[in-house]
Design a protein around this motif. Structure first.
Motif, PDB file in Angstrom:
ATOM      1  N   PHE A  57       0.806  -1.218   0.000  1.00 42.43           N
ATOM      2  CA  PHE A  57       0.000   0.000   0.000  1.00 42.43           C
ATOM      3  C   PHE A  57       0.841   1.271   0.000  1.00 42.43           C
ATOM      4  CE2 PHE A  57      -3.273  -3.074   1.156  1.00 42.43           C
ATOM      5  CZ  PHE A  57      -4.213  -2.738   0.195  1.00 42.43           C
ATOM      6  N   ILE A  58       2.050   1.229   0.514  1.00 41.03           N
ATOM      7  CA  ILE A  58       2.943   2.388   0.382  1.00 41.03           C
ATOM      8  C   ILE A  58       3.310   2.553  -1.091  1.00 41.03           C
ATOM      9  CG2 ILE A  58       5.210   3.344   0.945  1.00 41.03           C
ATOM     10  CD1 ILE A  58       4.924   1.866   3.691  1.00 41.03           C
ATOM     11  N   ASN A  59       3.544   1.451  -1.776  1.00 42.67           N
ATOM     12  CA  ASN A  59       3.836   1.513  -3.205  1.00 42.67           C
ATOM     13  C   ASN A  59       2.625   2.014  -3.987  1.00 42.67           C
ATOM     14  OD1 ASN A  59       5.565   0.756  -5.612  1.00 42.67           O
ATOM     15  ND2 ASN A  59       3.716  -0.422  -6.021  1.00 42.67           N
ATOM     16  N   ARG A  60       1.453   1.578  -3.593  1.00 40.39           N
ATOM     17  CA  ARG A  60       0.209   1.925  -4.294  1.00 40.39           C
ATOM     18  C   ARG A  60      -0.089   3.412  -4.173  1.00 40.39           C
ATOM     19  NH1 ARG A  60      -3.520   2.275  -7.393  1.00 40.39           N
ATOM     20  NH2 ARG A  60      -5.436   1.066  -7.384  1.00 40.39           N
ATOM     21  N   ALA A  61       0.278   4.004  -3.044  1.00 43.58           N
ATOM     22  CA  ALA A  61       0.001   5.423  -2.816  1.00 43.58           C
ATOM     23  C   ALA A  61       1.225   6.072  -2.165  1.00 43.58           C
ATOM     24  CB  ALA A  61      -1.230   5.581  -1.935  1.00 43.58           C
ATOM     25  N   PRO A  62       2.281   6.333  -2.959  1.00 40.14           N
ATOM     26  CA  PRO A  62       3.491   6.943  -2.390  1.00 40.14           C
ATOM     27  C   PRO A  62       3.161   8.247  -1.667  1.00 40.14           C
ATOM     28  CG  PRO A  62       3.850   6.292  -4.672  1.00 40.14           C
ATOM     29  CD  PRO A  62       2.385   6.130  -4.400  1.00 40.14           C
ATOM     30  N   GLY A  63       3.735   8.419  -0.482  1.00 35.42           N
ATOM     31  CA  GLY A  63       3.465   9.615   0.308  1.00 35.42           C
ATOM     32  C   GLY A  63       2.278   9.453   1.234  1.00 35.42           C
ATOM     33  N   ASN A  67      -1.431   7.434   9.280  1.00 38.79           N
ATOM     34  CA  ASN A  67      -2.849   7.296   9.641  1.00 38.79           C
ATOM     35  C   ASN A  67      -3.658   6.661   8.518  1.00 38.79           C
ATOM     36  OD1 ASN A  67      -2.725   8.191  12.272  1.00 38.79           O
ATOM     37  ND2 ASN A  67      -3.100  10.330  11.721  1.00 38.79           N
ATOM     38  N   ASN A  68      -3.383   7.047   7.284  1.00 34.28           N
ATOM     39  CA  ASN A  68      -4.088   6.452   6.158  1.00 34.28           C
ATOM     40  C   ASN A  68      -3.773   4.962   6.063  1.00 34.28           C
ATOM     41  OD1 ASN A  68      -5.807   6.597   3.812  1.00 34.28           O
ATOM     42  ND2 ASN A  68      -3.945   6.356   2.593  1.00 34.28           N
ATOM     43  N   LEU A  69      -2.523   4.620   6.244  1.00 37.05           N
ATOM     44  CA  LEU A  69      -2.112   3.219   6.207  1.00 37.05           C
ATOM     45  C   LEU A  69      -2.772   2.434   7.343  1.00 37.05           C
ATOM     46  CD1 LEU A  69      -0.366   1.402   4.443  1.00 37.05           C
ATOM     47  CD2 LEU A  69       1.563   1.906   5.954  1.00 37.05           C
ATOM     48  N   ILE A  88      11.951   0.711   7.821  1.00 34.95           N
ATOM     49  CA  ILE A  88      12.766   1.924   7.752  1.00 34.95           C
ATOM     50  C   ILE A  88      14.219   1.597   8.100  1.00 34.95           C
ATOM     51  CG2 ILE A  88      13.172   4.175   8.838  1.00 34.95           C
ATOM     52  CD1 ILE A  88      10.037   4.414   9.019  1.00 34.95           C
ATOM     53  N   GLU A  89      14.418   0.846   9.180  1.00 35.98           N
ATOM     54  CA  GLU A  89      15.779   0.476   9.591  1.00 35.98           C
ATOM     55  C   GLU A  89      16.497  -0.334   8.514  1.00 35.98           C
ATOM     56  OE1 GLU A  89      15.277  -1.581  13.312  1.00 35.98           O
ATOM     57  OE2 GLU A  89      14.910   0.291  14.429  1.00 35.98           O
ATOM     58  N   ASP A  90      15.741  -1.150   7.782  1.00 33.39           N
ATOM     59  CA  ASP A  90      16.334  -1.984   6.738  1.00 33.39           C
ATOM     60  C   ASP A  90      16.455  -1.266   5.396  1.00 33.39           C
ATOM     61  OD1 ASP A  90      16.540  -3.941   8.641  1.00 33.39           O
ATOM     62  OD2 ASP A  90      14.882  -5.152   7.890  1.00 33.39           O
ATOM     63  N   GLY A  91      16.085   0.014   5.365  1.00 33.25           N
ATOM     64  CA  GLY A  91      16.275   0.816   4.161  1.00 33.25           C
ATOM     65  C   GLY A  91      15.278   0.564   3.053  1.00 33.25           C
ATOM     66  N   LEU A  92      14.099   0.074   3.403  1.00 35.59           N
ATOM     67  CA  LEU A  92      13.080  -0.195   2.395  1.00 35.59           C
ATOM     68  C   LEU A  92      12.018   0.898   2.320  1.00 35.59           C
ATOM     69  CD1 LEU A  92      12.657  -3.991   3.151  1.00 35.59           C
ATOM     70  CD2 LEU A  92      13.893  -2.955   1.236  1.00 35.59           C
ATOM     71  N   VAL A  93      11.844   1.628   3.407  1.00 32.47           N
ATOM     72  CA  VAL A  93      10.833   2.688   3.494  1.00 32.47           C
ATOM     73  C   VAL A  93      11.492   3.934   4.076  1.00 32.47           C
ATOM     74  CG1 VAL A  93       8.696   3.408   4.665  1.00 32.47           C
ATOM     75  CG2 VAL A  93       8.886   1.097   3.733  1.00 32.47           C
ATOM     76  N   GLU A  94      11.074   5.088   3.564  1.00 28.36           N
ATOM     77  CA  GLU A  94      11.487   6.378   4.118  1.00 28.36           C
ATOM     78  C   GLU A  94      10.257   7.062   4.689  1.00 28.36           C
ATOM     79  OE1 GLU A  94      13.196   8.545   0.857  1.00 28.36           O
ATOM     80  OE2 GLU A  94      15.153   7.604   1.122  1.00 28.36           O
ATOM     81  N   SER A  95      10.450   7.750   5.796  1.00 27.04           N
ATOM     82  CA  SER A  95       9.379   8.499   6.442  1.00 27.04           C
ATOM     83  C   SER A  95       9.754   9.972   6.415  1.00 27.04           C
ATOM     84  CB  SER A  95       9.219   8.004   7.884  1.00 27.04           C
ATOM     85  OG  SER A  95       8.285   8.799   8.575  1.00 27.04           O
ATOM     86  N   GLY A 113      13.118  -0.871  -1.553  1.00 31.20           N
ATOM     87  CA  GLY A 113      11.724  -1.195  -1.244  1.00 31.20           C
ATOM     88  C   GLY A 113      10.917  -1.422  -2.510  1.00 31.20           C
ATOM     89  N   GLN A 114      11.156  -0.602  -3.517  1.00 31.78           N
ATOM     90  CA  GLN A 114      10.461  -0.768  -4.797  1.00 31.78           C
ATOM     91  C   GLN A 114      10.855  -2.083  -5.457  1.00 31.78           C
ATOM     92  OE1 GLN A 114      11.375   2.788  -7.019  1.00 31.78           O
ATOM     93  NE2 GLN A 114      10.114   4.075  -5.704  1.00 31.78           N
ATOM     94  N   ALA A 115      12.125  -2.437  -5.348  1.00 30.58           N
ATOM     95  CA  ALA A 115      12.581  -3.704  -5.935  1.00 30.58           C
ATOM     96  C   ALA A 115      11.914  -4.883  -5.236  1.00 30.58           C
ATOM     97  CB  ALA A 115      14.103  -3.813  -5.839  1.00 30.58           C
ATOM     98  N   LEU A 116      11.845  -4.839  -3.908  1.00 33.49           N
ATOM     99  CA  LEU A 116      11.186  -5.918  -3.166  1.00 33.49           C
ATOM    100  C   LEU A 116       9.704  -5.968  -3.497  1.00 33.49           C
ATOM    101  CD1 LEU A 116      11.113  -8.201  -1.113  1.00 33.49           C
ATOM    102  CD2 LEU A 116      10.914  -6.454   0.702  1.00 33.49           C
ATOM    103  N   GLU A 117       9.065  -4.818  -3.548  1.00 38.55           N
ATOM    104  CA  GLU A 117       7.635  -4.778  -3.883  1.00 38.55           C
ATOM    105  C   GLU A 117       7.410  -5.368  -5.261  1.00 38.55           C
ATOM    106  OE1 GLU A 117       3.845  -3.989  -5.340  1.00 38.55           O
ATOM    107  OE2 GLU A 117       5.646  -3.142  -6.261  1.00 38.55           O
ATOM    108  N   GLY A 118       8.260  -5.056  -6.202  1.00 40.37           N
ATOM    109  CA  GLY A 118       8.135  -5.602  -7.550  1.00 40.37           C
ATOM    110  C   GLY A 118       8.251  -7.115  -7.561  1.00 40.37           C
ATOM    111  N   GLN A 119       9.181  -7.620  -6.794  1.00 40.94           N
ATOM    112  CA  GLN A 119       9.377  -9.070  -6.707  1.00 40.94           C
ATOM    113  C   GLN A 119       8.134  -9.743  -6.108  1.00 40.94           C
ATOM    114  OE1 GLN A 119      12.783  -9.947  -4.265  1.00 40.94           O
ATOM    115  NE2 GLN A 119      12.966 -12.036  -5.004  1.00 40.94           N
ATOM    116  N   LEU A 120       7.586  -9.160  -5.048  1.00 38.48           N
ATOM    117  CA  LEU A 120       6.397  -9.712  -4.402  1.00 38.48           C
ATOM    118  C   LEU A 120       5.184  -9.634  -5.325  1.00 38.48           C
ATOM    119  CD1 LEU A 120       6.913  -8.068  -0.896  1.00 38.48           C
ATOM    120  CD2 LEU A 120       7.356 -10.472  -1.509  1.00 38.48           C
ATOM    121  N   SER A 121       4.998  -8.489  -5.953  1.00 40.26           N
ATOM    122  CA  SER A 121       3.846  -8.296  -6.839  1.00 40.26           C
ATOM    123  C   SER A 121       3.944  -9.139  -8.101  1.00 40.26           C
ATOM    124  CB  SER A 121       3.706  -6.826  -7.229  1.00 40.26           C
ATOM    125  OG  SER A 121       3.329  -6.072  -6.113  1.00 40.26           O
TER     126      SER A 121
END
Length: 167
Positions: A57-63, A67-69, A88-95, A113-121
């Motif tokens: 869902f972070i990938n689906r709606a960047p930014g 609270n929305n999540l 965040i600690e693993d460098g997949l998401v930025e806040s 994070g985008q690479a992992l999301e792509g692999q999962l999707s």
């Protein structure tokens, strides 16, 4: 029939308890299949399905905001914070702190994070694509109708907003 229902589809309006049980079990096993590939990928990283849902869902709606999540995932703030802290600690998401409201945290996937999301999707899209191809367009439309009908009204609204956002 003119409304798209087949004669056999008409009979489905009067399902027996046994037919409903079979549908429940089919859905359970389909979900296991649908999540099996991502589960294998994530297990090597010591991540679970909560991580996958957040990444999706972070990938689906960047930014998107935390609270929305929270609203989309329907989890506790404590639970989501544990997941986000790891990502965040693993460098997949930025806040990022909100520009209008400094209390808001906006979430973005990093390149990793985008690479992992792509692999999962990719794994899930391949499974769905094959199933949809085998089932045909009428079955796909019916499947989507059934899934949407099973959603609570609040989830239907969130789902509709997500579809309409075009993200």
């Amino acid at each position: 029939m003119a409304d798209g229902r087949t004669a056999s589809g008409e009979n489905l309006l009067y399902l027996t308890d046994e037919q409903l049980r079979q549908g429940i079990e089919a859905m359970f096993f389909a979900y296991r299949g649908f999540t099996a590939d991502p589960d294998r990928i994530l297990s090597d990283m010591a991540y679970g399905r909560a991580h996958h849902r957040a990444i999706h869902f972070i990938n689906r709606a960047p930014g998107t905001t935390v609270n929305n999540l929270l609203n989309i995932l329907g989890v506790t703030k404590q639970s989501l914070n544990r997941v986000l802290r790891t990502l965040i600690e693993d460098g997949l998401v930025e806040s990022h702190v909100g520009t209008v409201d400094k209390r808001e945290r906006h979430l973005f996937l990093t390149e990793a994070g985008q690479a992992l999301e792509g692999q999962l999707s990719d794994a899930q899209r391949a499974r769905m694509r094959a199933a949809f191809r085998d089932a045909g367009p009428d079955a796909v439309a019916g499947f989507r109708t059934v899934l949407e009908a099973m959603m609570d009204s609040e989830m239907q609204h969130a789902y509709t907003r997500l579809k309409e956002s075009g993200a």
